[in-house]
Design an enzyme around this catalytic site. Structure first.
Site, PDB file in Angstrom:
ATOM      1  N   HIS A 134     -10.876  -6.173   9.946  1.00 28.50           N
ATOM      2  CA  HIS A 134     -11.569  -5.958   8.662  1.00 28.50           C
ATOM      3  C   HIS A 134     -12.923  -5.300   8.883  1.00 28.50           C
ATOM      4  O   HIS A 134     -13.837  -5.496   8.087  1.00 28.50           O
ATOM      5  CB  HIS A 134     -11.768  -7.288   7.916  1.00 28.50           C
ATOM      6  CG  HIS A 134     -10.510  -7.934   7.421  1.00 28.50           C
ATOM      7  ND1 HIS A 134      -9.610  -8.550   8.251  1.00 28.50           N
ATOM      8  CD2 HIS A 134      -9.980  -8.042   6.175  1.00 28.50           C
ATOM      9  CE1 HIS A 134      -8.592  -9.031   7.538  1.00 28.50           C
ATOM     10  NE2 HIS A 134      -8.796  -8.738   6.281  1.00 28.50           N
TER      11      HIS A 134
ATOM     12  N   GLU B  75       0.809  -1.207   0.000  1.00 24.99           N
ATOM     13  CA  GLU B  75       0.000   0.000   0.000  1.00 24.99           C
ATOM     14  C   GLU B  75       0.845   1.262   0.000  1.00 24.99           C
ATOM     15  O   GLU B  75       0.479   2.261  -0.627  1.00 24.99           O
ATOM     16  CB  GLU B  75      -0.968   0.002   1.193  1.00 24.99           C
ATOM     17  CG  GLU B  75      -2.103  -1.025   1.081  1.00 24.99           C
ATOM     18  CD  GLU B  75      -1.729  -2.440   1.486  1.00 24.99           C
ATOM     19  OE1 GLU B  75      -0.572  -2.656   1.920  1.00 24.99           O
ATOM     20  OE2 GLU B  75      -2.575  -3.347   1.367  1.00 24.99           O
TER      21      GLU B  75
HETATM   22  C1  LIG Z   1      -1.810  -5.010   4.369  1.00 22.32           C
HETATM   23  C2  LIG Z   1      -2.839  -5.852   3.712  1.00 22.32           C
HETATM   24  N1  LIG Z   1      -3.158  -5.592   2.430  1.00 22.32           N
HETATM   25  C3  LIG Z   1      -4.087  -6.351   1.816  1.00 22.32           C
HETATM   26  C4  LIG Z   1      -4.725  -7.357   2.464  1.00 22.32           C
HETATM   27  C5  LIG Z   1      -5.798  -8.173   1.750  1.00 22.32           C
HETATM   28  N2  LIG Z   1      -5.349  -9.541   1.527  1.00 22.32           N
HETATM   29  C6  LIG Z   1      -5.642 -10.528   2.369  1.00 22.32           C
HETATM   30  S1  LIG Z   1      -4.933 -11.972   1.951  1.00 22.32           S
HETATM   31  C7  LIG Z   1      -4.216 -11.280   0.600  1.00 22.32           C
HETATM   32  C8  LIG Z   1      -3.368 -12.126  -0.286  1.00 22.32           C
HETATM   33  C9  LIG Z   1      -2.218 -12.668   0.442  1.00 22.32           C
HETATM   34  O1  LIG Z   1      -1.545 -13.569  -0.361  1.00 22.32           O
HETATM   35  P1  LIG Z   1      -0.375 -14.447   0.215  1.00 22.32           P
HETATM   36  O2  LIG Z   1       0.517 -13.584   1.052  1.00 22.32           O
HETATM   37  O3  LIG Z   1       0.252 -15.146  -0.913  1.00 22.32           O
HETATM   38  O4  LIG Z   1      -1.056 -15.462   1.216  1.00 22.32           O
HETATM   39  P2  LIG Z   1      -2.110 -16.606   0.928  1.00 22.32           P
HETATM   40  O5  LIG Z   1      -3.467 -16.001   1.184  1.00 22.32           O
HETATM   41  O6  LIG Z   1      -1.906 -17.074  -0.472  1.00 22.32           O
HETATM   42  O7  LIG Z   1      -1.825 -17.674   1.934  1.00 22.32           O
HETATM   43  C10 LIG Z   1      -4.538  -9.937   0.499  1.00 22.32           C
HETATM   44  C11 LIG Z   1      -4.114  -9.046  -0.571  1.00 22.32           C
HETATM   45  C12 LIG Z   1      -4.393  -7.566   3.814  1.00 22.32           C
HETATM   46  N3  LIG Z   1      -5.001  -8.496   4.550  1.00 22.32           N
HETATM   47  N4  LIG Z   1      -3.433  -6.812   4.398  1.00 22.32           N
END
Ligand SMILES: Cc1ncc(C[n+]2csc(CCOP(=O)(O)OP(=O)(O)O)c2C)c(N)n1
Ligand SMILES: Cc1ncc(C[n+]2csc(CCOP(=O)(O)OP(=O)(O)O)c2C)c(N)n1
Ligand SMILES: [Mg+2]
Ligand SMILES: [Mg+2]
Lengths: 341, 328, 328, 341
Positions: free
Chosen positions: D145, D76
């Site tokens: 959230h 972000e």
């Molecule tokens: C700072 C932040 N930005 C965006 C999100 C929204 N978000 C939740 S999970 C996710 C994807 C995360 O992907 P990854 O790190 O590969 O983990 P996975 O869910 O695949 O285990 C996002 C963008 C968040 N929770 N926190």
């Protein structure tokens, strides 16, 4: 033991020293809080070069060593986050964010982790850490080194917020903050560092959540926020000549806020003025005013007045900055208008 | 890059001298307590700003830091308007609202002199991205110090730039210190340049005391970026002569280290080169020196005589457009 | 590492099956709209949690994410208390205050299931730092996804750990996606493991569908960390069978890719290995399967029958100690 | 053209589409705001897989392409900072922070850069960008959230803050936000996305800084904050039976705040209740209450009442979360007590 005069900066240093002497678990994190890191052998003169930009932590390195006085890199999310983990794992970290203005670089760690790790997981852990940071205008330090931003912390359930205005409170509240089981944001006003006052030698605690009556009066209650307590006191002094007796309250902690003390005072004086050098919107000033307008309305005989900075960043130019910070004359005028109807 | 001609070389020399003399004056005035607030001087690092900035067109973008006087001077901001800014006067480059820490000129596409370490990097990446997207040739240059590489913003800015091949040149002024903290302590790699690898960004380390060396690599980086080859991380090894800010007693610097770097003074070295290679003669350089001296004198004379901002300035320019009812 | 014995192997198998069956049930219940809020399932990734967590002592620290059921189950949190948490019941592992996204047990030194991507990493580094400083043998393990490497917090956490040689193992569950975004698009390196270089942190990429492979590297990383050799970045290549969260229709996954990974199912593969090498016999595995089925049934039966939290719970545990006047 | 019924989500999508059609400079940044990035050729079915987690931006990718609908990595600070730079360099970025709760990961870019780049440098530049983000409880999404955090933005001079509660306002205010020369934080309540209402087909702007009277009344003014406008309206409806005529104001924008509209209403009704699901301390509720206690005191015939969430993180459990969010019954009771004195 006798109290002596100490400036606030030294009172804070003494609180840290005494806390560290009494409890091995207390450690310090921050940027250049000692100085000259990594050179202690090669060039010992570098050691403890700064003690932070204001010298507040100077002298702690020789006493406690690099193990406990830890110069970090410029990575506030890193070391604030690490402080959270360290607090949970048994230490009592006191981390310094060099200026309160920099909070944006680690805000998530405080907002979503330090503040919530107890509640969300059902009360099984505590996060006993302190974030020391430096607030305030009047230092000709411009828009990014002069903010107060109290409300960014006070808004958040789970954080406690302390902002002392006197040397004895600075020491006593910092000791309580370090003792506290919860994350405490401890805000030091850069323009108050050199203010001196009586400070007990022993590590006397001042409890969080208790306001201090700094001047008794009968005609109006002035609540000052941190440095503005002094502005309020000056105003009160000047108002004597006009036959107005102003009571001055220093809340000292803004979360928890000693609402009872403020309400009790207003119940006697019937008028409230809040003085705060912060931005005027959604601030601790509005917080206190709103609280009294809800819970002390029946006692009020006139509008609640807020004397604050304007809704602008902090300007650099001395003439503008002086106009920016709430001035004693304005407080005097506002009180006069209010009390004289 | 072909060797710059005499005019260019003389111009580079002049800018470096202008920075040095300006900063020397700032240091003296600070020591005499005449300057309000903080001042972070650039003396010792002149070859970096002057190696990079004169290569830029007037529509290229720059982000600077609190240590911005050198960047502004190299960009051609008048000494008087910087001096006025440092004094908080109405005709300062920021109308007195910014002071020394923010004394850059947005009308010359210097976006800011960010007081927040690494704060300008994602912004520069975004400006570069926007230029490319709009089909313009403009690049962006982000200046920052060695200490800034630890910030999350550094990581996210390089990541963004690498991903979108934004035409941004990240210029690390590695002056061996972040405040009192030496790079030996704070870096885990032997250079900042190596840190570019995970972002897929090309990089180089260059002698930041040699203006032509900086210029050569910067020119290549800028050309690449303009040609669409993406970002570059340029690390210039340099040294700050002053404290972190004026008033810093610098007890953390070993005298031998100071002597070593003073020995390699970028202005003296460049002067010697110009003389040795008979590019410019001594009298011309001396004249420039003297002229700059006058410029600096005049700038500060101007500043202390300049008007204060009108108090109404306090409330202006918070927003571009205000609320319907005039309330912010 | 010597080959784990039969008990250990059977235990690993059991934990993996427990996770799979639990998550399968969560998916079914979500599809039936029975579960409030978000649920991020771990099916497909079992070998990562089960390769790492059983190696930890009860005093080691863990930070998890919103995708935490697998970590909690591998850590030994009872299925009933996770199920109750998912349903928001009073006897949930967080007393109903956290829900699926935060269903970890702090009393087992699982610090949190952070909803903020990369939010747990600096915290894990700090817990590790504190252990080492206090002379304790405890390490910390931070789980996170491939998408998290872009966050400033990731950078600052690895930087902190590298600098202070904190005994933390960063475990990247590289499941090829951050939400809908594939690693091909979002990474600039060919692995996450390479990204450890600038921090001076050792790293390795491992087959995250092979529980023993994960275990072998994790054991080494943990031993190193306990011995004071500092942090480690372990990247486990895996695949999430479910959506980013339940309800995600996953139209972004090519069927051939799904088939490829399903083919390499960590539980099926491990089962085959156990049978092929005659370590455990089929009937024992079938029995475990059946027992776990009962456990899962019971857990959810328990959850839906469990009491709601008392409304007074709303106000408790915001602070450990309250203000003098009882006011927060 | 006729208004049609659109849900808020679609009204926002339409505003984005119309703004992008009308102005090449408008671009979108965010995580999975389209989805399936990098696979458009290899596996085209992946394209536009999501349109953000709530599908708000779905359908914009096919119209405007990856050049203008830009899926970022999870960084972000990177893309909010880049939006600032892009805005200065001639674009009109609309960046999405997936949930308002995540603001801590980019807060510095807003606090010290977006908000200050105009003032500090003497008014030479503008930062015409919009940050869209998603607020609010009631989604069973727990503590990280579900926050609103309006006051973290409204506190900061230089930022504008918009939080619509109706479909027409969502569209019209977003169009104005994109037109605006200043950084605007545009907050969308996740529990309102599926609320439908009449929305004009044409790109009709709703100006920032103008409150909307959503129900006229004579006995009490209820100011609702975003989703709480609906709670206020429900309460007003119920109060009819008790013979109480409640006026309901939706400020719609919180910076600038239409103070005149609130004061004017209170001058007629003499009672004020503010309903806000945010944390109660230093909030927009306290901001509005304090403003009226200062500037509308003479009109008040009773205390200002604030109906807010308690000072706790947002709990997950449905029973706790329902108790957390201000309920209509509570507003009804508070108004009744207030007006019947
Ligand atoms: C700072 C932040 N930005 C965006 C999100 C929204 N978000 C939740 S999970 C996710 C994807 C995360 O992907 P990854 O790190 O590969 O983990 P996975 O869910 O695949 O285990 C996002 C963008 C968040 N929770 N926190
Ligand atoms: C986010 C943030 N943290 C801390 C500071 C305080 N600070 C100002 S300058 C500085 C050192 C920066 O060092 P470096 O990046 O090497 O730049 P230099 O000053 O040497 O040019 C620090 C820590 C800051 N301005 N911003
Ligand atoms: Mg440096
Ligand atoms: Mg992933």
């Amino acid at each position: 033991m006798m109290p002596r005069q100490l400036v606030i900066k030294d009172a804070i240093n003494e609180a840290l020293r005494q806390a560290m002497e009494a409890d091995e678990r207390v450690i310090l994190f921050g940027e250049d809080i000692a100085g000259g890191a990594g050179r202690d052998v090669e060039y010992p003169q570098a050691s403890d070069a700064w003690g932070g930009p204001f010298g507040v932590t100077k002298g702690l390195l020789p006493l406690f060593g690099r193990r406990r006085v830890i110069d970090t890199v410029i990575a506030e999310t890193g070391f604030i986050g690490a402080s959270i983990g360290a607090a949970i794992a048994g230490l009592r970290p006191v981390a310094e964010i060099m200026y309160a203005d920099f909070i944006g670089t680690s805000y998530d760690q405080l907002l979503n982790h330090a503040a919530k790790l107890r509640y969300v997981y059902g009360g099984k852990t505590s996060v006993p850490m302190v974030v020391r940071t430096v607030t305030g205008a009047g230092f000709r330090a411009a828009a990014e080194h002069s903010q107060t931003l109290y409300s960014l912390y006070a808004h958040i359930p789970g954080l406690k917020v302390v902002a002392p205005a006197f040397a004895d409170d600075a020491k006593g509240l910092l000791l309580s903050a370090i003792d506290d089981e919860d994350p405490v944001i401890f805000m030091e006003h850069k323009r108050l560092y050199m203010l001196s006052g009586d400070v007990p030698e022993e590590p006397t605690r001042v409890p969080l959540g208790v306001a201090r009556l700094r001047r008794a009066g009968t005609d109006v209650t002035i609540v000052g926020v941190q440095k503005m307590v002094h502005t309020a006191l000056e105003a009160a002094q000047r108002l004597v000549d006009e036959g107005i007796s102003a009571e001055v309250i220093d809340p000292r902690t803004y979360s928890p806020l000693d609402t009872d003390a403020i309400l009790e005072s207003v119940s006697r004086t019937h008028f409230l003025v809040v003085v705060d050098e912060s931005y005027p919107r959604c601030s601790v000033a509005t917080d206190i005013a709103a609280m009294v307008s809800e819970r002390g309305f029946g006692d009020l005989r006139g509008p609640i007045r807020m004397v604050t900075a304007p809704h602008t960043p902090v300007p650099f130019s001395p003439v503008l900055e002086d106009a920016y910070i709430p001035q004693t004359e304005v407080v005097v005028r506002v009180v006069r208008e209010l009390v004289n109807g | 890059m072909t060797r710059p001609n005499v005019e260019v070389l003389t111009d580079l020399w002049t800018r470096m001298v202008r920075i040095r003399q300006f900063e020397t004056r700032v240091t003296a005035l600070s020591a005499a307590n005449e300057i309000p607030g903080y001042a972070h001087t650039y003396a010792g690092e002149e070859a970096v700003a002057c190696g990079v900035i004169p290569l830029l067109t007037s529509s290229d973008w720059i982000t600077s830091t609190y240590r911005n006087h050198g960047h502004s001077i190299a960009r051609g901001v008048s000494l008087a308007s910087i001096a006025s800014e440092i004094y908080g006067r109405a005709d300062g480059v920021c109308r007195g609202k910014g002071g020394s820490m923010h004394a850059v000129d947005q009308s010359l596409r210097m976006i800011g002199g960010m007081g927040i370490v690494a704060g300008g990097l994602p912004i520069a990446a975004g400006a570069a991205f926007a230029s490319a997207m709009q089909g313009r040739p403009d690049v962006a240059v982000a200046f920052f110090g060695d200490g800034a590489v630890h910030q999350g913003a550094w990581h996210e800015a390089l990541d963004f730039a690498g991903m979108f091949k934004a035409p941004v040149i990240f210029v690390c002024e590695n002056n061996l210190y972040a405040e009192t903290t030496s790079v030996d302590y704070h870096l885990r790699t032997s250079s900042v340049a190596e840190m570019a690898v995970p972002y897929g960004i090309a990089s180089a380390t260059v002698d930041g005391m040699d203006v032509l060396a900086v210029r050569a690599v910067a020119a290549e980086a800028i050309d690449r970026a303009r040609a669409g080859a993406g970002p570059f991380l340029l690390e210039a090894m340099t040294y700050r002569y002053g404290g972190q800010y004026e008033g810093d007693t610098q007890t953390y610097k070993p005298p031998a280290e100071v002597a070593y770097w003073r020995e390699r003074d970028p202005i003296a070295a460049f002067r010697e080169k110009l003389l040795a290679e008979s590019i410019v003669d001594r009298s011309r350089l001396d004249l420039i020196d003297a002229q700059v001296q006058i410029e600096v004198d005049e700038a500060f004379e101007h500043a202390i005589a300049a008007a204060w901002p009108d108090p109404s300035e306090l409330l202006t320019d918070v927003y571009t457009t205000y609320g319907v009812s005039g309330v912010a």
